[in-house]
Design a protein around this motif. Structure first.
Motif, PDB file in Angstrom:
ATOM      1  N   ILE A  41     -71.617  70.572  66.904  1.00 40.72           N
ATOM      2  CA  ILE A  41     -72.467  70.486  68.100  1.00 40.72           C
ATOM      3  C   ILE A  41     -73.180  71.815  68.334  1.00 40.72           C
ATOM      4  CG2 ILE A  41     -72.391  70.287  70.622  1.00 40.72           C
ATOM      5  CD1 ILE A  41     -70.185  68.177  70.210  1.00 40.72           C
ATOM      6  N   GLY A  42     -72.479  72.912  68.187  1.00 44.78           N
ATOM      7  CA  GLY A  42     -73.103  74.226  68.328  1.00 44.78           C
ATOM      8  C   GLY A  42     -74.171  74.478  67.287  1.00 44.78           C
ATOM      9  N   PHE A  43     -73.924  74.030  66.062  1.00 41.77           N
ATOM     10  CA  PHE A  43     -74.899  74.197  64.983  1.00 41.77           C
ATOM     11  C   PHE A  43     -76.170  73.419  65.265  1.00 41.77           C
ATOM     12  CE2 PHE A  43     -76.723  73.123  60.857  1.00 41.77           C
ATOM     13  CZ  PHE A  43     -76.803  74.365  60.261  1.00 41.77           C
ATOM     14  N   VAL A  44     -76.010  72.175  65.695  1.00 45.76           N
ATOM     15  CA  VAL A  44     -77.173  71.328  65.975  1.00 45.76           C
ATOM     16  C   VAL A  44     -77.925  71.831  67.207  1.00 45.76           C
ATOM     17  CG1 VAL A  44     -77.870  68.995  66.650  1.00 45.76           C
ATOM     18  CG2 VAL A  44     -76.206  69.324  64.821  1.00 45.76           C
ATOM     19  N   ALA A  45     -77.205  72.309  68.206  1.00 50.86           N
ATOM     20  CA  ALA A  45     -77.855  72.813  69.416  1.00 50.86           C
ATOM     21  C   ALA A  45     -78.623  74.103  69.148  1.00 50.86           C
ATOM     22  CB  ALA A  45     -76.815  73.037  70.507  1.00 50.86           C
ATOM     23  N   ALA A  46     -78.276  74.819  68.106  1.00 51.20           N
ATOM     24  CA  ALA A  46     -78.952  76.074  67.792  1.00 51.20           C
ATOM     25  C   ALA A  46     -80.342  75.852  67.198  1.00 51.20           C
ATOM     26  CB  ALA A  46     -78.106  76.893  66.832  1.00 51.20           C
ATOM     27  N   LEU A  47     -80.581  74.703  66.600  1.00 55.44           N
ATOM     28  CA  LEU A  47     -81.894  74.440  66.002  1.00 55.44           C
ATOM     29  C   LEU A  47     -83.013  74.457  67.044  1.00 55.44           C
ATOM     30  CD1 LEU A  47     -80.944  71.750  63.368  1.00 55.44           C
ATOM     31  CD2 LEU A  47     -81.869  74.015  62.931  1.00 55.44           C
ATOM     32  N   PRO A  48     -82.952  73.636  68.085  1.00 55.53           N
ATOM     33  CA  PRO A  48     -84.042  73.702  69.069  1.00 55.53           C
ATOM     34  C   PRO A  48     -84.046  75.006  69.864  1.00 55.53           C
ATOM     35  CG  PRO A  48     -82.399  72.099  69.771  1.00 55.53           C
ATOM     36  CD  PRO A  48     -82.025  72.550  68.399  1.00 55.53           C
ATOM     37  N   ALA A  49     -82.883  75.575  70.086  1.00 56.99           N
ATOM     38  CA  ALA A  49     -82.831  76.827  70.838  1.00 56.99           C
ATOM     39  C   ALA A  49     -83.532  77.944  70.069  1.00 56.99           C
ATOM     40  CB  ALA A  49     -81.378  77.207  71.114  1.00 56.99           C
ATOM     41  N   SER A  50     -83.290  78.053  68.775  1.00 58.24           N
ATOM     42  CA  SER A  50     -83.953  79.102  67.994  1.00 58.24           C
ATOM     43  C   SER A  50     -85.448  78.849  67.873  1.00 58.24           C
ATOM     44  CB  SER A  50     -83.316  79.214  66.610  1.00 58.24           C
ATOM     45  OG  SER A  50     -83.471  78.013  65.888  1.00 58.24           O
ATOM     46  N   PHE A  51     -85.849  77.593  67.806  1.00 57.86           N
ATOM     47  CA  PHE A  51     -87.279  77.273  67.748  1.00 57.86           C
ATOM     48  C   PHE A  51     -87.975  77.679  69.044  1.00 57.86           C
ATOM     49  CE2 PHE A  51     -90.787  74.312  68.556  1.00 57.86           C
ATOM     50  CZ  PHE A  51     -91.595  74.631  67.486  1.00 57.86           C
ATOM     51  N   ILE A  52     -87.371  77.357  70.175  1.00 63.63           N
ATOM     52  CA  ILE A  52     -87.970  77.681  71.470  1.00 63.63           C
ATOM     53  C   ILE A  52     -88.040  79.193  71.669  1.00 63.63           C
ATOM     54  CG2 ILE A  52     -87.599  77.534  73.954  1.00 63.63           C
ATOM     55  CD1 ILE A  52     -86.458  74.702  73.429  1.00 63.63           C
ATOM     56  N   ILE A  53     -86.973  79.890  71.327  1.00 60.60           N
ATOM     57  CA  ILE A  53     -86.960  81.345  71.509  1.00 60.60           C
ATOM     58  C   ILE A  53     -87.962  82.010  70.565  1.00 60.60           C
ATOM     59  CG2 ILE A  53     -85.532  83.402  71.260  1.00 60.60           C
ATOM     60  CD1 ILE A  53     -83.170  81.676  72.235  1.00 60.60           C
ATOM     61  N   ALA A  54     -88.068  81.541  69.322  1.00 55.65           N
ATOM     62  CA  ALA A  54     -89.033  82.112  68.387  1.00 55.65           C
ATOM     63  C   ALA A  54     -90.465  81.874  68.851  1.00 55.65           C
ATOM     64  CB  ALA A  54     -88.825  81.518  66.999  1.00 55.65           C
ATOM     65  N   ARG A  55     -90.715  80.710  69.416  1.00 53.11           N
ATOM     66  CA  ARG A  55     -92.057  80.406  69.917  1.00 53.11           C
ATOM     67  C   ARG A  55     -92.417  81.315  71.092  1.00 53.11           C
ATOM     68  NH1 ARG A  55     -93.347  74.429  71.728  1.00 53.11           N
ATOM     69  NH2 ARG A  55     -91.556  75.006  72.982  1.00 53.11           N
ATOM     70  N   LYS A  56     -91.432  81.576  71.959  1.00 52.50           N
ATOM     71  CA  LYS A  56     -91.690  82.447  73.105  1.00 52.50           C
ATOM     72  C   LYS A  56     -91.893  83.902  72.670  1.00 52.50           C
ATOM     73  CE  LYS A  56     -90.217  79.630  76.648  1.00 52.50           C
ATOM     74  NZ  LYS A  56     -91.004  79.308  77.777  1.00 52.50           N
ATOM     75  N   LEU A  57     -91.200  84.337  71.620  1.00 46.15           N
ATOM     76  CA  LEU A  57     -91.332  85.715  71.155  1.00 46.15           C
ATOM     77  C   LEU A  57     -92.588  85.945  70.330  1.00 46.15           C
ATOM     78  CD1 LEU A  57     -87.676  86.563  70.132  1.00 46.15           C
ATOM     79  CD2 LEU A  57     -88.941  87.433  72.087  1.00 46.15           C
ATOM     80  N   ALA A  58     -93.036  84.926  69.605  1.00 49.38           N
ATOM     81  CA  ALA A  58     -94.191  85.108  68.701  1.00 49.38           C
ATOM     82  C   ALA A  58     -95.508  85.002  69.435  1.00 49.38           C
ATOM     83  CB  ALA A  58     -94.153  84.067  67.600  1.00 49.38           C
TER      84      ALA A  58
END
Length: 58
Positions: A41-58
Motif C-alpha cells: 500500500i505504501g509503495f502504490v501510494a508513493a507513485l501519485p505522491a511523487s508525481f504530484i510533488i515532482a510536478r509542483k517542484l518542476a
C-alpha cells in the motif's frame, strides 16, 4: 520531470512503506501478510505522491 519523479519516488516510497508498516504493527497485525500488504500500500501510494510533488517542484 521524469528523472526528478524517480529520485523523489525512491525517498517517498521508503518513507510511506515504513509508515504503513509501523501502523500495521501498532494495530496488532504482526504476521507476514499484513506487513507485506502494508508495504505494498505504501509503495502504490508513493507513485501519485511523487508525481504530484515532482510536478509542483518542476
Amino acid at each position: 520531470m521524469t528523472r526528478l519523479m524517480m529520485i523523489l519516488f525512491s525517498f517517498i516510497s521508503v518513507t510511506l512503506m515504513g509508515i504503513c508498516i509501523v501502523i500495521a504493527l501498532v494495530t496488532g497485525n504482526d504476521t507476514l501478510m499484513p506487513i507485506v500488504v502494508a508495504a505494498a500500500i505504501g509503495f502504490v501510494a508513493a507513485l501519485p505522491a511523487s508525481f504530484i510533488i515532482a510536478r509542483k517542484l518542476a
